[in-house]
Design an enzyme around this catalytic site. Structure first.
Site, mmCIF file in Angstrom:
data_model
loop_
_atom_site.group_PDB
_atom_site.id
_atom_site.type_symbol
_atom_site.label_atom_id
_atom_site.label_comp_id
_atom_site.label_asym_id
_atom_site.label_seq_id
_atom_site.Cartn_x
_atom_site.Cartn_y
_atom_site.Cartn_z
ATOM 1 N N LYS A 181 0.832 -1.200 0.000
ATOM 2 C CA LYS A 181 0.000 0.000 0.000
ATOM 3 C C LYS A 181 0.871 1.255 0.000
ATOM 4 O O LYS A 181 1.619 1.493 0.938
ATOM 5 C CB LYS A 181 -0.890 0.033 1.262
ATOM 6 C CG LYS A 181 -1.948 1.136 1.165
ATOM 7 C CD LYS A 181 -2.649 1.399 2.467
ATOM 8 C CE LYS A 181 -2.020 2.511 3.257
ATOM 9 N NZ LYS A 181 -2.049 3.834 2.595
ATOM 10 N N GLU B 227 10.783 1.847 9.647
ATOM 11 C CA GLU B 227 11.653 2.999 9.377
ATOM 12 C C GLU B 227 10.835 4.237 9.672
ATOM 13 O O GLU B 227 9.924 4.584 8.917
ATOM 14 C CB GLU B 227 12.098 3.008 7.911
ATOM 15 C CG GLU B 227 12.842 1.776 7.461
ATOM 16 C CD GLU B 227 14.138 1.550 8.220
ATOM 17 O OE1 GLU B 227 14.706 2.520 8.761
ATOM 18 O OE2 GLU B 227 14.585 0.395 8.284
ATOM 19 N N CYS C 73 13.284 11.970 5.752
ATOM 20 C CA CYS C 73 13.563 11.615 7.145
ATOM 21 C C CYS C 73 15.038 11.790 7.486
ATOM 22 O O CYS C 73 15.406 11.822 8.650
ATOM 23 C CB CYS C 73 13.099 10.188 7.426
ATOM 24 S SG CYS C 73 13.737 9.012 6.233
ATOM 25 N N GLU D 119 9.803 16.266 15.285
ATOM 26 C CA GLU D 119 10.069 16.211 13.852
ATOM 27 C C GLU D 119 9.114 17.162 13.132
ATOM 28 O O GLU D 119 7.901 16.978 13.183
ATOM 29 C CB GLU D 119 9.860 14.780 13.327
ATOM 30 C CG GLU D 119 10.261 14.648 11.875
ATOM 31 C CD GLU D 119 10.069 13.242 11.310
ATOM 32 O OE1 GLU D 119 9.031 12.621 11.579
ATOM 33 O OE2 GLU D 119 10.961 12.774 10.582
HETATM 34 O O1 TXE Z 1 2.469 9.416 8.067
HETATM 35 P P1 TXE Z 1 1.826 7.990 8.287
HETATM 36 P P2 TXE Z 1 1.743 10.830 7.991
HETATM 37 C C1 TXE Z 1 6.562 11.666 9.631
HETATM 38 C C2 TXE Z 1 6.505 13.161 9.469
HETATM 39 C C3 TXE Z 1 5.064 13.421 9.249
HETATM 40 C C4 TXE Z 1 4.459 12.393 10.182
HETATM 41 C C5 TXE Z 1 3.060 12.008 9.864
HETATM 42 O O2 TXE Z 1 6.906 13.774 10.663
HETATM 43 O O3 TXE Z 1 4.692 14.716 9.598
HETATM 44 O O4 TXE Z 1 5.281 11.268 10.037
HETATM 45 O O5 TXE Z 1 2.913 11.746 8.491
HETATM 46 C C6 TXE Z 1 0.001 4.349 6.467
HETATM 47 N N1 TXE Z 1 -1.911 0.909 9.786
HETATM 48 N N2 TXE Z 1 6.906 10.962 8.405
HETATM 49 O O6 TXE Z 1 0.629 10.914 8.961
HETATM 50 O O7 TXE Z 1 0.389 8.117 8.683
HETATM 51 C C7 TXE Z 1 -0.379 5.532 5.611
HETATM 52 O O8 TXE Z 1 -1.553 5.280 4.891
HETATM 53 C C8 TXE Z 1 -1.181 0.720 8.673
HETATM 54 C C9 TXE Z 1 8.238 10.448 8.319
HETATM 55 O O9 TXE Z 1 1.438 11.115 6.595
HETATM 56 O O10 TXE Z 1 2.739 7.264 9.171
HETATM 57 C C10 TXE Z 1 0.859 5.654 4.743
HETATM 58 O O11 TXE Z 1 0.802 4.703 3.689
HETATM 59 N N3 TXE Z 1 -0.743 1.728 7.903
HETATM 60 C C11 TXE Z 1 8.346 9.431 7.250
HETATM 61 C C12 TXE Z 1 1.984 5.300 5.706
HETATM 62 O O12 TXE Z 1 1.355 4.599 6.770
HETATM 63 C C13 TXE Z 1 -1.026 2.992 8.277
HETATM 64 C C14 TXE Z 1 7.666 9.736 5.979
HETATM 65 C C15 TXE Z 1 2.737 6.480 6.285
HETATM 66 O O13 TXE Z 1 1.829 7.414 6.803
HETATM 67 C C16 TXE Z 1 -1.781 3.239 9.444
HETATM 68 C C17 TXE Z 1 6.321 10.233 6.213
HETATM 69 C C18 TXE Z 1 -2.223 2.139 10.211
HETATM 70 N N4 TXE Z 1 -2.947 2.279 11.314
HETATM 71 C C19 TXE Z 1 6.022 10.859 7.386
HETATM 72 N N5 TXE Z 1 -1.902 4.581 9.568
HETATM 73 C C20 TXE Z 1 9.726 8.872 7.036
HETATM 74 N N6 TXE Z 1 10.174 8.017 7.959
HETATM 75 O O14 TXE Z 1 10.375 9.115 6.023
HETATM 76 C C21 TXE Z 1 -1.262 5.146 8.525
HETATM 77 N N7 TXE Z 1 -0.744 4.184 7.723
#
Ligand code: TXE
Length: 480
Positions: free
Chosen positions: A173, A248, A282, A383
């Site tokens: 996904k 990650e 990140c 962050e």
């Molecule tokens: O990320 P999410 P978000 C950090 C950055 C950002 C914060 C939130 O600080 O502001 O995270 O971002 C899926 N079960 N990073 O809310 O929600 C979601 O659909 C399974 C750092 O956009 O973590 C997407 O595909 N999956 C980071 C993926 O998780 C779930 C890069 C990431 O989204 C889920 C992005 C659940 N319950 C944001 N909930 C990096 N490490 O590079 C969400 N998802």
């Protein structure tokens, strides 16, 4: 434009026929829809993967390698189309998508096409006991890959390429915020001859589609990149089922600048490590610590260099900073800037929204530099994940080390010095999965990639990824 799920080698609508709006952040407008998939769609994708597994896991390494190479080649053939789609979906400058994101997506497939042919396991002779042990590394079965929006195709392929190279079938996904290039990948998979069901790409929200993947009792490993909060949640859901997890997560990375560094190179690279991809990587160095003797010079020169960065439409080739990925994210990033003073910081450059000509509703923010004087402030602890960095002077090596490590994250660190002894001393003590010395984001795909502390568990990259996506089984044979 309707994006569809790619299940069993076919593009299909979600069962519910419910859809989510997809935004173009550079103009702040909806330009398409994506499936709002639910657990039924995940189940269908799982079944396709399960059916494909036996045959895929028995293909020769050569056959798998050739298909992965073909995918890599087709990504390069379709580079202009994919780069355009990535820029539109994510807001990043198209020249960045062309030179970094899409070539790297191709490289991920090519790297694991090669790596799987070199993957080996150990054998241990039990001396004096007439027995030989060897480790069989078998694919896990059906695995789940969940990726974020900041480097959409780049991070999506970084997971699925090793997963399928190792002989697994996948339910994957991409982020609902940037689904487009993962959608386009479906056509490429078909054209490359990847057997049906080996890789199923399913779209939807994290809390429904993502959650259904993590909760699925027979999806036995989850590779996730995203926010730390989501990582904590996934770990809780997966733990009682003893799933293998690679997480990650976020970072709050220090850039530590000593006065003996190559100043010009440091300055140029620090601009990049601060603001590349709108600061939405990140690995960006978001806390900049500068030795006091060069702090004032650095501050003046850094502001002068950042001042030259052009904020603009992702489709202009001279744009350095494109749009942030979404309105919600822009508001989150901007709130740190607006509250900077209350948090103990002083904005010394930028901080304003930018109205880009003919894209006035796009999500643009000036690159922003905030001066702080205490590492424990919110601006240095949370962050922000946008074009915002803090700068702060330090006097002693021990002092800057303590500040660099005094944060809940531990993903990467950048160190600028020409003193070899200091390089080793400091690198060894930094709480970080990756330390760059006199460079930033120089990547060799064979190296372990990942973080410590709240930046996650496990490592991706090279053999680490192939080990993650296989189950080691020891076979002990006694002989006389
Ligand atoms: O990320 P999410 P978000 C950090 C950055 C950002 C914060 C939130 O600080 O502001 O995270 O971002 C899926 N079960 N990073 O809310 O929600 C979601 O659909 C399974 C750092 O956009 O973590 C997407 O595909 N999956 C980071 C993926 O998780 C779930 C890069 C990431 O989204 C889920 C992005 C659940 N319950 C944001 N909930 C990096 N490490 O590079 C969400 N998802």
């Amino acid at each position: 434009m309707k994006i569809k799920n790619y299940i069993n080698g076919e593009y299909v609508n979600p069962i519910s026929n419910n859809w989510i709006e997809n935004y173009n952040p550079s103009i702040g407008e909806v330009y398409g829809q994506l499936p709002d998939s639910n657990s039924q769609d995940v189940e269908i994708a799982y079944k396709a993967a399960e059916t494909a597994f036996q045959s895929w896991s028995e293909t020769t390494l050569d056959e798998r390698s050739q298909i992965l190479s073909k995918i890599a080649k087709l990504i390069i053939e379709k580079l202009p189309e994919l780069a355009m789609a990535e820029a539109k979906d994510n807001g990043k400058p198209i020249h960045v998508a062309k030179s970094i994101d899409i070539p790297r997506a191709s490289a991920n497939f090519q790297f694991f096409a090669n790596a799987i042919t070199q993957f080996a396991s150990e054998a241990h002779e039990s001396v004096g006991q007439n027995a030989i042990n060897f480790t069989l590394r078998q694919p896990i079965g059906v695995v789940g890959c969940i990726s974020p929006w900041n480097l959409p195709l780049y991070l999506f392929t970084w997971k699925i390429a090793p997963a399928i190279a190792a002989g697994n079938c996948v339910v994957a996904k991409p982020s609902e915020i940037t689904p487009m290039t993962a959608y386009l990948l479906g056509e490429i998979l078909t054209e490359a001859g990847l057997p049906k069901g080996v890789l199923n790409i399913i779209h939807g929200l994290g809390t429904t589609t993502g959650q259904a993947i993590v909760e699925h009792p027979n999806i036995k490993a989850i590779s996730f990149t995203g926010g730390t909060k989501t990582g904590v949640h996934i770990a809780k859901v997966a733990a009682p089922m003893f799933k293998k997890l690679s997480l990650e997560l976020g970072g709050k990375n220090p850039a530590i600048i000593f006065s003996d560094c190559d100043y010009n190179e440091m300055l140029q690279t620090t601009v990049r490590s601060s603001f590349a991809n709108q600061g939405q990587i990140c690995l960006c160095g978001s806390r900049i610590f500068v030795e006091a003797s060069i702090y004032q010079k650095f501050k003046t020169d850094f502001i002068a260099a950042v001042c030259k960065l052009k904020v603009g439409s992702p489709f202009n080739n001279n744009t350095d900073i494109g749009a942030l990925v979404s309105k919600t994210h822009l508001n989150k990033v901007k709130s740190y800037v607006d509250n900077a003073e209350q948090y103990g910081g002083k904005v010394v450059f930028g901080g304003n929204l930018v109205a880009v000509e003919s894209s006035e509703n796009g999500y643009y923010l000036e690159p922003t530099i905030i001066e702080v004087n205490d590492n424990s402030c919110i601006l240095n602890q949370e962050e922000i994940f946008g074009p915002v960095v803090t700068i702060m002077p330090f006097n002693e090596e021990s002092e800057v080390l303590a500040m660099a490590n005094d944060v809940s994250y531990g993903l990467s660190a950048t160190l600028w010095t020409n003193d070899l002894k200091r390089t080793m001393r400091v690198s060894k003590q930094l709480d970080a999965g990756i330390v760059w010395v006199n460079t930033w984001l120089l990547r060799d795909l064979r190296t372990p990639f990942g973080g410590m502390k709240n930046s996650g568990v496990g490592r991706e990259g090279g053999l680490e990824a192939l080990r993650f996506f296989t189950e080691p089984k020891n076979i002990c044979i006694k002989y006389n």
